[in-house]
Design a protein around this motif. Structure first.
Motif, PDB file in Angstrom:
ATOM      1  N   GLU A  72      24.696-134.203  12.427  1.00 32.80           N
ATOM      2  CA  GLU A  72      26.142-134.041  12.294  1.00 32.80           C
ATOM      3  C   GLU A  72      26.731-135.114  11.379  1.00 32.80           C
ATOM      4  OE1 GLU A  72      30.197-133.871  15.066  1.00 32.80           O
ATOM      5  OE2 GLU A  72      28.263-134.412  15.966  1.00 32.80           O
ATOM      6  N   LEU A  73      26.337-136.377  11.609  1.00 34.78           N
ATOM      7  CA  LEU A  73      26.857-137.444  10.763  1.00 34.78           C
ATOM      8  C   LEU A  73      26.318-137.323   9.344  1.00 34.78           C
ATOM      9  CD1 LEU A  73      28.462-140.014  10.356  1.00 34.78           C
ATOM     10  CD2 LEU A  73      26.496-141.319  11.222  1.00 34.78           C
TER      11      LEU A  73
ATOM     12  N   ARG B  27      25.532-134.662   7.700  1.00 38.16           N
ATOM     13  CA  ARG B  27      26.248-133.592   6.990  1.00 38.16           C
ATOM     14  C   ARG B  27      27.671-134.030   6.627  1.00 38.16           C
ATOM     15  NH1 ARG B  27      23.988-128.590   6.796  1.00 38.16           N
ATOM     16  NH2 ARG B  27      22.192-128.142   8.142  1.00 38.16           N
ATOM     17  N   LYS B  28      28.328-134.736   7.532  1.00 37.35           N
ATOM     18  CA  LYS B  28      29.691-135.199   7.238  1.00 37.35           C
ATOM     19  C   LYS B  28      29.691-136.165   6.054  1.00 37.35           C
ATOM     20  CE  LYS B  28      31.760-134.783  11.862  1.00 37.35           C
ATOM     21  NZ  LYS B  28      32.305-135.530  13.031  1.00 37.35           N
TER      22      LYS B  28
ATOM     23  N   ALA C 283      31.328-135.873   2.268  1.00 38.63           N
ATOM     24  CA  ALA C 283      32.246-136.881   1.737  1.00 38.63           C
ATOM     25  C   ALA C 283      31.700-137.542   0.487  1.00 38.63           C
ATOM     26  CB  ALA C 283      32.518-137.945   2.802  1.00 38.63           C
TER      27      ALA C 283
ATOM     28  N   LEU D  91      33.020-142.962   7.806  1.00 38.40           N
ATOM     29  CA  LEU D  91      32.311-142.051   8.704  1.00 38.40           C
ATOM     30  C   LEU D  91      31.216-142.784   9.474  1.00 38.40           C
ATOM     31  CD1 LEU D  91      32.107-138.917   6.389  1.00 38.40           C
ATOM     32  CD2 LEU D  91      33.247-139.021   8.607  1.00 38.40           C
TER      33      LEU D  91
END
Length: 271
Positions: free
Chosen positions: A37-38, A40-41, A45, A210
């Protein structure tokens, strides 16, 4: 040198870990949904994240070959990460089979993969230390069981220093690196790469935010801050440079055409 089975720490899957995020970017399978999840975020960005992870691996390969060809036969790799072939010992022992390698990391997943890391050449040796970079006394003490620290060692911290802060009452990244370098014999080498906001400030700023929200402080550094890690050392050509430009091979030249990678790299010798 690795921990016994009953001493293997539990893996925390509630928070992302940098090594596992990096593993996802490299296409690995040793990560969890929270890491993906991180990852991909951050990729959304900062589109250079995957390119940067791959460029870092290739830089490690080139840098290790360079110092091995210069005659170094001992390597201490801190922040090893999850094994991705070729690993550092395979590169070093490919140049000189008698090379001795010690890996160090604090991620329990890396510990569980230590057996794969320890499959080196018969002539050389590979070992693993489960410890945090912030504990140089432990890492150096255990590394000295396999390495002769009175002789040159190549110290590698690839894509690690941007997880260490500068505060004197915190990580004190520059002071910490100095402790490691001071413990090494003349003729040793330092291999580093570090994320910078110099080359893509907005995207790197978003990625840093992030990481921080995911519980991992992140510290991009300008060129001057990166250069401080090499104080008192003799830089190898071409000096401190974006990672794809450090003694590039054809794949790195091709990667440069894909766009910037906001990572500095350098290799230096202790006089």
């Amino acid at each position: 040198m690795t921990a016994p089975d009953d001493a293997v720490p539990a893996i925390d899957t509630s928070r992302p870990h940098p090594a596992r995020v990096y593993d996802w970017w490299l296409g690995g399978k040793d990560n969890y949904p929270v890491d993906e999840e991180l990852a991909r975020k951050i990729l959304a960005a900062d589109e250079t994240a995957v390119r940067g992870a791959r460029a870092n691996r290739r830089f490690m390969h080139r840098a290790v070959r360079t110092v091995a060809e210069a005659g170094v036969r001992q390597f201490l790799d801190i922040g090893t990460g999850i094994p991705t072939q070729p690993n550092l010992h395979q590169v070093a022992q490919g140049v000189a089979a008698e090379s001795r390698v010690v890996y160090a990391d604090n991620d329990p997943i890396v510990l569980r993969h230590a057996e794969a890391l320890l499959r080196g050449s018969a002539e050389g040796s590979t070992d693993y230390v489960h410890a945090d970079v912030r504990d140089p006394d432990t890492i150096l003490r255990l590394a000295a069981e396999s390495l002769d620290l009175t002789r040159p060692v190549a110290l590698s911290l690839v894509a690690l220093t941007h997880y260490l802060g500068d505060a004197a009452d915190g990580d004190d990244a520059h002071g910490l690196l100095k402790r490691y370098v001071d413990a090494l014999a003349p003729g040793s080498f330092l291999i580093l790469s570090q994320v910078t906001a110099d080359l893509n400030p907005e995207a790197v700023g978003r990625a840093a935010a992030l990481f921080a929200r995911g519980g991992t402080p992140f510290f991009p550094r300008p060129l001057a801050g990166f250069a401080r890690f090499f104080d008192g050392l003799e830089l190898l050509g071409p000096g401190l440079i974006p990672v794809t430009g450090w003694r590039p091979e054809p794949v790195d030249v091709a990667a440069q055409e894909e766009g910037i990678v906001p990572v500095y790299a350098g290799v230096a010798r202790k006089p």
